[in-house]
Design a protein around this motif. Structure first.
Motif, short mmCIF file in Angstrom:
data_model
loop_
_atom_site.label_atom_id
_atom_site.label_comp_id
_atom_site.label_asym_id
_atom_site.label_seq_id
_atom_site.Cartn_x
_atom_site.Cartn_y
_atom_site.Cartn_z
N GLY A 127 0.80 -1.22 0.00
CA GLY A 127 0.00 0.00 0.00
C GLY A 127 0.83 1.26 0.00
N SER A 128 2.05 1.19 0.54
CA SER A 128 2.91 2.37 0.57
C SER A 128 3.31 2.85 -0.82
CB SER A 128 4.17 2.07 1.39
OG SER A 128 4.87 0.96 0.83
N GLN A 129 3.15 1.99 -1.83
CA GLN A 129 3.54 2.34 -3.19
C GLN A 129 2.46 3.15 -3.92
OE1 GLN A 129 6.57 1.77 -4.33
NE2 GLN A 129 7.15 0.61 -2.50
N ASP A 132 -0.06 7.15 -0.90
CA ASP A 132 0.29 8.53 -0.55
C ASP A 132 -0.53 9.57 -1.32
OD1 ASP A 132 2.03 7.60 1.30
OD2 ASP A 132 3.83 7.84 0.05
N PRO A 133 -0.75 9.43 -2.64
CA PRO A 133 -1.56 10.46 -3.32
C PRO A 133 -2.97 10.58 -2.75
CG PRO A 133 -0.35 9.15 -4.91
CD PRO A 133 -0.18 8.47 -3.60
N PHE A 134 -3.54 9.47 -2.32
CA PHE A 134 -4.87 9.53 -1.70
C PHE A 134 -4.81 10.18 -0.33
CE2 PHE A 134 -7.89 7.57 1.26
CZ PHE A 134 -9.09 7.97 0.68
N THR A 135 -3.82 9.80 0.47
CA THR A 135 -3.70 10.37 1.81
C THR A 135 -3.44 11.86 1.76
OG1 THR A 135 -2.79 8.25 2.59
CG2 THR A 135 -2.48 10.16 4.01
N SER A 136 -2.69 12.31 0.74
CA SER A 136 -2.37 13.74 0.63
C SER A 136 -3.61 14.59 0.34
CB SER A 136 -1.32 13.96 -0.46
OG SER A 136 -1.84 13.58 -1.73
N LEU A 137 -4.69 13.97 -0.10
CA LEU A 137 -5.93 14.71 -0.37
C LEU A 137 -6.70 15.02 0.91
CD1 LEU A 137 -7.25 12.70 -3.47
CD2 LEU A 137 -6.10 14.91 -3.49
N SER A 138 -6.30 14.42 2.01
CA SER A 138 -7.05 14.58 3.26
C SER A 138 -6.97 16.01 3.78
CB SER A 138 -6.51 13.61 4.31
OG SER A 138 -7.11 13.85 5.56
N PHE A 139 -8.12 16.52 4.22
CA PHE A 139 -8.18 17.82 4.88
C PHE A 139 -8.59 17.65 6.34
CE2 PHE A 139 -12.06 16.92 2.52
CZ PHE A 139 -13.03 17.00 3.51
N PHE A 140 -8.51 16.43 6.85
CA PHE A 140 -8.89 16.15 8.23
C PHE A 140 -7.81 16.55 9.23
CE2 PHE A 140 -12.40 12.70 7.85
CZ PHE A 140 -13.09 13.53 6.99
N GLY A 141 -6.56 16.68 8.76
CA GLY A 141 -5.47 17.03 9.66
C GLY A 141 -4.95 15.82 10.41
N GLY A 142 -4.13 16.08 11.43
CA GLY A 142 -3.53 15.01 12.21
C GLY A 142 -4.30 14.76 13.49
N PRO A 294 -6.49 0.79 2.54
CA PRO A 294 -5.84 0.63 3.84
C PRO A 294 -4.94 -0.59 3.95
CG PRO A 294 -8.08 -0.15 3.97
CD PRO A 294 -7.88 0.31 2.57
N SER A 295 -4.76 -1.34 2.85
CA SER A 295 -3.98 -2.57 2.93
C SER A 295 -3.00 -2.64 1.76
CB SER A 295 -4.91 -3.79 2.95
OG SER A 295 -5.78 -3.78 1.83
N SER A 296 -3.09 -3.67 0.95
CA SER A 296 -2.22 -3.84 -0.22
C SER A 296 -2.99 -4.57 -1.31
CB SER A 296 -0.96 -4.63 0.16
OG SER A 296 -1.30 -5.93 0.62
N VAL A 297 -2.49 -4.50 -2.53
CA VAL A 297 -3.09 -5.23 -3.65
C VAL A 297 -2.50 -6.64 -3.66
CG1 VAL A 297 -3.56 -5.27 -6.12
CG2 VAL A 297 -3.33 -3.09 -4.94
N GLN A 298 -3.19 -7.55 -3.06
CA GLN A 298 -2.73 -8.93 -2.97
C GLN A 298 -3.76 -9.82 -3.66
OE1 GLN A 298 -3.03 -12.06 -1.57
NE2 GLN A 298 -0.87 -12.52 -1.93
N PRO A 299 -3.36 -10.55 -4.72
CA PRO A 299 -4.36 -11.26 -5.54
C PRO A 299 -5.17 -12.28 -4.76
CG PRO A 299 -2.11 -11.93 -6.10
CD PRO A 299 -2.00 -10.73 -5.24
N ASP A 300 -4.56 -12.98 -3.81
CA ASP A 300 -5.29 -14.01 -3.08
C ASP A 300 -6.33 -13.44 -2.13
OD1 ASP A 300 -3.97 -16.05 -4.35
OD2 ASP A 300 -2.37 -16.15 -2.86
N SER A 301 -6.22 -12.16 -1.78
CA SER A 301 -7.21 -11.56 -0.89
C SER A 301 -8.51 -11.25 -1.62
CB SER A 301 -6.66 -10.27 -0.28
OG SER A 301 -6.49 -9.27 -1.27
N MET A 302 -8.50 -11.29 -2.95
CA MET A 302 -9.71 -11.04 -3.74
C MET A 302 -9.96 -12.19 -4.70
SD MET A 302 -9.62 -6.91 -4.44
CE MET A 302 -7.84 -6.72 -4.46
#
Length: 391
Positions: A127-129, A132-142, A294-302
């Motif tokens: 997910g770290s790959q 980040d572009p999605f998280t950077s859109l947040s206006f909720f703050g820390g 919130p996780s990762s793109v893992q084929p076996d999870s879907m």
């Protein structure tokens, strides 16, 4: 009392999780396929995986986040066309056979070591790959936040009688909401809609009062991703509400009940089915994107298991309804967590170890689904008149 409270809090956290919202979006798409049109799509997880891969691969390789979303939706569109063209002119279980096979092909292609630079093979894409572009859109703050800050702990120091009264009021409010949703045309349209809104607001307030959920404002699984996920659930439900109340939506029901009659009216049944397959698949792709944020793109999870979860949620909430997919998804995942946490709390490890409670929860859910299909096949919000299929 504290043990019961912790179990109920765990259920609330799971009910509000991004994964539950993602599955609800996918079930909304599956509802268009199976509930409204009668298409036996057994590969909804394939649409979810394509949406997740489209977004993840694009962002991982430096493309904008918006382009990744478009690639995910485009992949689902092509997938629907490839599946629909050879099978939608046929009847019966042909689509089910093709879709479950195609979804498995996508999963195994994603696991292939030849595509490690694109799909990450069996390890997937972290997910770290791409997050980040999605998280950077947040206006909720820390920081962190609790829904709602005022809860049972602020009344008489959270005494037992306060919790019990709050639980009873919450259960009564939710039961009243379900009753109104199942009332059909027994109430005036304006009065019914107003009562539904009032009961929804009251139920949410009582839920958050009784089961406070603290979390980070912006984080891997914080309020930002949850707010976006559940906003998409509401938006998807509203879009389906508009679609099924349109003339096109009535055609979907006609195809499900008697496609020969629709064909005799000069309508193109193949085109209607294809449109339904594409729209439901696009909802599945959106659900897949939300599922991996919130996780990762893992084929076996879907894999096919996730498709079966989607059908379970759909049958539980009620097929061919607007809110059935959402209610079914929430009840399915919250109920599973209830069984798992209650087993861990009350069953000794010598009888059932903590590692086996997850499998035990699925067994209980499976038995409950069997009983549901036998005694109430239309689900909680469904109508038996909606169970007519021309297959």
């Amino acid at each position: 009392m504290d043990t019961i409270q912790s179990i109920l809090n765990a259920m609330m956290r799971e009910a509000l999780s991004p994964g539950t919202a993602a599955v609800a979006i996918a079930v909304i798409g599956l509802n268009i396929h199976f509930g409204f049109t009668g298409l036996l799509n057994m590969g909804q997880a394939g649409f979810m995986l394509l949406g997740a891969y489209g977004m993840g691969i694009a962002v991982w390789h430096g493309l904008p986040f918006a382009v990744g979303i478009l690639l995910g939706l485009g992949s689902a569109l092509v997938f629907a066309l490839v599946l629909g063209v050879p099978t939608l002119k046929l009847r019966g279980d042909y689509l089910a056979i093709v879709t479950i096979s195609a979804a498995e092909i996508i999963r195994y292609v994603g696991r292939s070591s030849l595509l490690t630079d694109f799909t990450g093979s069996a390890q997937g894409i972290p997910g770290s790959q791409y997050r980040d572009p999605f998280t950077s859109l947040s206006f909720f703050g820390g920081g962190s936040f609790t829904l709602i800050p005022f809860n049972y702990a602020d009344v008489a120091d959270g005494a037992a009688w306060v919790r019990i009264i709050a639980w009873l009021l919450t259960a009564a409010s939710i039961a009243a909401l379900v009753y109104v949703l199942r009332s059909g045309d027994q109430l005036n349209g304006v009065a019914r809609n107003g009562l539904v809104v009032l009961l929804v607001v009251l139920s949410l307030f009582l839920l958050f009062f009784s089961f406070p959920v603290p979390n980070q404002l912006t984080g891997v699984s914080g309020w930002w991703v949850r707010a976006v996920a559940w906003t998409l659930v509401l938006l998807s439900s509203f879009i389906v509400y508009l679609l099924v109340r349109s003339p096109w939506g009535r055609l979907l029901r006609g195809v499900r009940e008697d496609e020969d009659a629709i064909r005799s009216l000069g309508k193109n049944v193949f085109a209607i089915k294809m449109q339904a397959l594409i729209i439901g698949g696009l909802f599945g792709a959106i659900g897949g994107m939300v599922y991996v944020l919130p996780s990762s793109v893992q084929p076996d999870s879907m894999g096919r298991t996730l498709t079966f979860f989607c059908y379970t949620a759909l049958l539980l909430g009620g097929a061919a309804t607007i809110f059935g997919p959402v209610l079914g998804s929430v009840l399915f995942f919250a109920g599973r967590i209830f069984i798992q946490t209650a087993s861990q709390a009350y069953i000794p490890n010598s009888v059932l170890s903590d590692q086996k409670t997850a499998q035990f929860s699925y067994i209980v859910v499976g038995i409950a689904l069997m009983l549901l299909v036998i005694f109430r096949p239309q689900g909680i919000l469904g109508n038996k008149r909606e169970l007519r299929f021309d297959v």
